[in-house]
Every structure is written in structure tokens, then in C-alpha cells.
Design an enzyme around this catalytic site. Structure first.
Site, PDB file in Angstrom:
ATOM      1  CD  GLU A 262      -2.825  -1.277   2.464  1.00 47.88           C
ATOM      2  OE1 GLU A 262      -3.945  -1.374   2.361  1.00 47.88           O
ATOM      3  OE2 GLU A 262      -2.301  -1.142   3.609  1.00 47.88           O
ATOM      4  CB  VAL A 263       4.127   2.196  -1.506  1.00 46.86           C
ATOM      5  CG1 VAL A 263       5.015   3.456  -1.472  1.00 46.86           C
ATOM      6  CG2 VAL A 263       4.824   1.380  -0.329  1.00 46.86           C
TER       7      VAL A 263
END
Ligand code: TNX
Length: 449
Positions: A262-263
């Protein structure tokens, strides 16, 4: 009843179901006060969890190639003792796991859970023959393990958590004790430092990790994707060396988890370069890195492992990584995320992966979950409990139980000896084991429909 599943001749509802159980002639073993008499021999094939067990009137004996099999044999004896009225029929069991990695992840970052709770988690995991306790030790909301060279991490970001609770952290001594406690029960502790996103706690504690050099505010909400480290800042590489180095030193075994999920604040190029930097660092420090699935396309070395989690995402990059030789751990959200609500009325938990009832956790086959994933790439299965909404020990166990038992059977038992109907029949008896340990659990309708 599935007609292909031979009906067990005795009704001892062992979970996970063993490969083979045969009744023997001869009298039963009567469990003595203070527990069953158990003796046996183990060689030293450490990772092999196979064992054979014989129950006879004069005692219980096991044979196992090593410590892992010995732990599995002891778990079986604990269930035989706890699930009978103290009289165990004479029998033999020949048993071995389907998958090598049988994990449970606990998020101690969103809400902190300390050694006393984690020892109960380890005892429970061992009872179901799991062999990995994955601790999610860092996230936006807190930093939960000590880094000698960066004491500010736990000083400043230990006492923060979701909703402004008191937080906490594991001292190096705590982690060493937990690692030893787990090891004695057949589990390896795999620590996770989530990188490069999920790092608001680090950015709060160490100003130099921020592009503007100013410490971020503490974050106690539950959104994701709003924090990242950046390799182009002068202090980042040194921080990684210290933080990953401390985790490598604090844990035994071959693996360190280094996140990657989840970057949303890096370009694709920046993200891939970051993952490759961390991959090389972990390998240089002598461990095998485990990454969440987003990192799959970046990985350079086949010792690196990919953990699939997002059941809403296209798994093509995970399949491609497996085809390039990477091993894969399966944690599909819609099966193994035990922070999902059981049904719409469940008070705790989330729903992004759907509602996950006991049957959802049980009734799937890892080998066919992901079309095109080579079966030989599947290292194993891991359940995960994220703790955004989980505040107390009772919250935690009520989400784990009964679903953890379901995932454990998926991970251990051969497909030929398991079926939902049989499991649904066996499961209710396990409530006695949980009650005896004082563990909260959720009662579910198990009609088999
Ligand atoms: C997704 S799983 C996340 C976590 C959340 C979880 C909640 C993963 C790699 N990332 O940050 O806690 O969903 O279910």
C-alpha cells in the site's frame, strides 16, 4: 458427508485432521492426574513436522524426525487429552503437514498486545500445529520493537496507537523471551518492519526521515497509504540498516518480513528501487526477506518470498514472480483475514475483503486458489489478524476463534482427509479447549449449508 472421505472409526475430533488414524486392539489409556504420560524420540531434522504417535494402556509414545514433529505430536496429545473424558482409546496416528509454512500474523502496531497475550496466542497456535508467528511490529500508529541505535523510535512512537490508546512496545528482552517460548512450542517468530509505507510512526520519531526535516504528527487514525520513506533522503539508508539490522538480530530463523504494501506516495520507479534496496539489505544480513504481494515485480533474488493478501487485486504479478522461482505464502483476505467480520452483525472488524465466516476460512484449496500459480511455489498459508478495531484480549481471541482452527486445517491436512461437513461436526468440541484456556470465542452456526 463427502463419500470420498473415509469416515473416521473413532470420533476424536482432532483439528487439523491427521493423515491417518487407526484404532488398535487393547485397552485405552487413562490420563493421569497432572496430564498424559508421554515419551518419545526425536532426531534432528528440524523443519520436518511429521510424527507417529501410539496410544496404549501403558502410555503414549511418539516418534518424530525432529523438534518440529515432536511439537506436533505434543499438540495431538494435548487435543486427545482435552477432547476426551480422560480415557483415550488405543490408537496409532501417522501424520505430516501439507505445507511447510503455517502462519498466524498478529498486528501489534495498531493496538499493542504484550508478551502475556502473545504467549497465549503462541500456545493456541501450537495446539493447532501452526509453526510461524508473524508479528507486524511497525505501522503508522506505533513502533513496537527496540532499535538500539535509534532509541527514539520506541521512546516517541511506542506510546501511540489507534484512537490515542496507551500503546507499548516489546523490549529486546521481551522479543528474545517470546522467541524462545515460541521455539519450545515449535513456532518461529518472524518480525515485520513495514516499509516503505506504513511508516508514520518512524517519521514521527525521526525528523530527518521527512523530506522537510520536520517530525510528522503522531497518527492514530486507521487510513492507509499516507506515509512513505524515501531513499533519496540522506538518512534513510542508515535508518534501514539500523532498523532491519536490529530485527535480524532479535529474531532467530531464516526470515524477516519487510512489508512493501500500500505505497501510494512513490512513483513506480522509486517504489521498485526501494524494494530492491531492502531486498539486498536483508539478504546481506543473512535472512530471507518476505514481502507483501505488491513487491512481487521488483524482486531480484529467488530467496525472496511473496505474501499474497489482497483478494480484490489481480494476482498476475504474484504468478509471474512464482514462475520466476519465488515462493509464495497465501493469505487471501476473503479466507484468512481474521479481522474481517463474520457476518453483517459482527461488532468488531472490517469488511473490505467481504464477510468471512468459518466456512469461508475453511472451504478452499490453496493449490487452486490462484489460477496459474505453480503448486510447487506455494510455501504455505497464513492467517492474519489486523487490529485497527481490536482493543482487548477478548476482542482478539473472539476474532481468531473459531476461524484460526479452520485455517490451520487448510494449512496442515491433506485434501483427502478434510471436508467442511466433517470439520463443522468436529469443531464445536474445541470450545472446551478454548474455555479451559480462558480464551474468548465466537459461536457460529455450522450447519454445513
Ligand atoms: C490491508 S494486508 C493491509 C493492512 C490493514 C488490513 C486491514 C496488508 C498488507 N495491508 O494495513 O490493516 O488491510 O484488514
Amino acid at each position: 458427508m463427502n463419500p470420498e472421505i473415509p469416515e473416521s472409526p473413532v470420533s476424536i475430533p482432532l483439528v487439523p485432521a491427521p493423515r491417518r488414524l487407526d484404532l488398535l486392539d487393547g485397552g485405552p489409556y487413562v490420563v493421569e492426574q497432572g496430564g498424559a504420560m508421554i515419551s518419545g524420540t526425536a532426531g534432528d531434522a528440524v523443519g520436518d513436522a511429521s510424527y507417529t504417535l501410539t496410544v496404549a494402556a501403558d502410555g503414549i509414545t511418539y516418534r518424530a524426525p525432529g523438534a518440529a514433529g515432536e511439537a506436533a505430536a505434543r499438540a495431538t496429545v494435548a487435543q486427545l487429552t482435552g477432547l476426551t473424558d480422560g480415557t483415550i482409546p488405543a490408537l496409532t496416528i501417522e501424520d505430516a503437514p501439507r505445507y511447510a509454512w503455517r502462519g498466524l500474523m498478529i498486528d501489534v502496531a495498531r493496538h499493542f498486545f504484550g508478551p502475556a497475550t502473545l504467549r497465549k496466542v503462541i500456545d493456541l497456535a501450537a495446539l493447532y500445529k501452526l509453526n510461524v508467528l508473524h508479528l507486524h511490529l511497525t505501522d503508522d500508529q506505533g513502533w513496537r520493537y527496540e532499535v538500539d541505535r535509534r532509541p527514539e523510535l520506541t521512546e516517541i512512537s511506542g506510546p501511540t496507537e489507534v484512537d490515542g490508546g496507551p500503546g507499548g512496545f516489546l523490549t529486546s528482552a521481551d522479543l528474545a523471551e517470546l522467541t524462545a517460548y515460541a521455539g519450545e512450542r515449535g513456532l518461529t517468530v518472524v518480525g515485520e518492519i513495514d516499509l516503505p509505507g506504513h511508516t508514520a510512526a518512524a517519521l514521527h520519531a525521526i525528523p530527518a526521515l521527512n523530506a522537510d526535516g520536520v517530525a510528522r504528527e503522531a497518527y492514530t487514525g486507521i487510513d492507509v497509504g499516507h506515509s512513505t520513506l524515501r531513499l533519496d533522503l540522506a538518512d534513510t539508508a542508515g535508518f534501514l540498516e539500523d532498523a532491519v539490522g536490529a530485527l535480524v538480530e532479535a529474531t532467530v530463523g531464516d526470515f524477516v518480513h519487510v512489508g512493501g504494501d500500500e505505497v501510494r506516495l512513490l512513483t513506480r520507479e522509486e517504489y521498485l528501487a526501494f524494494v530492491q534496496h531492502v531486498e539486498a539489505l536483508v539478504l546481506r544480513l543473512g535472512k530471507r526477506p518476505v514481502f507483501w504481494q505488491e513487491a512481487a515485480p521488483a524482486l531480484q533474488d529467488t530467496r525472496s518470498i511473496v505474501q499474497l493478501w489482497d483478494s480484490n487485486a489481480d494476482p498476475a504479478e504474484v504468478v509471474a514472480a512464482a514462475q520466476r522461482g519465488h515462493q509464495v505464502i497465501l493469505s487471501p483476505g476473503n479466507r484468512t483475514y481474521l479481522d474481517m467480520k463474520y457476518d453483517a452483525d459482527t461488532e468488531l472488524g472490517q469488511t473490505w475483503a467481504g464477510l468471512v465466516d468459518v466456512r469461508d476460512s475453511y472451504d478452499w484449496d490453496p493449490d487452486t486458489l490462484v489460477p496459474g500459480l505453480p503448486v510447487e511455489a506455494i510455501l504455505g498459508v497464513e492467517a492474519a489478524l489486523w487490529t485497527e478495531t481490536i482493543r482487548t484480549e477478548d476482542d482478539l481471541f473472539s476474532m481468531l476463534l473459531p476461524r484460526l482452527a479452520a485455517v490451520a486445517e487448510v494449512a496442515w491436512s491433506a485434501p483427502e482427509v478434510r471436508a467442511w461437513e466433517a470439520f463443522a461436526e468436529d469443531l464445536p468440541a474445541h470450545a472446551a479447549l478454548w474455555d479451559a484456556r480462558g480464551l474468548a470465542h465466537t459461536t457460529r452456526p455450522l450447519t454445513g449449508d
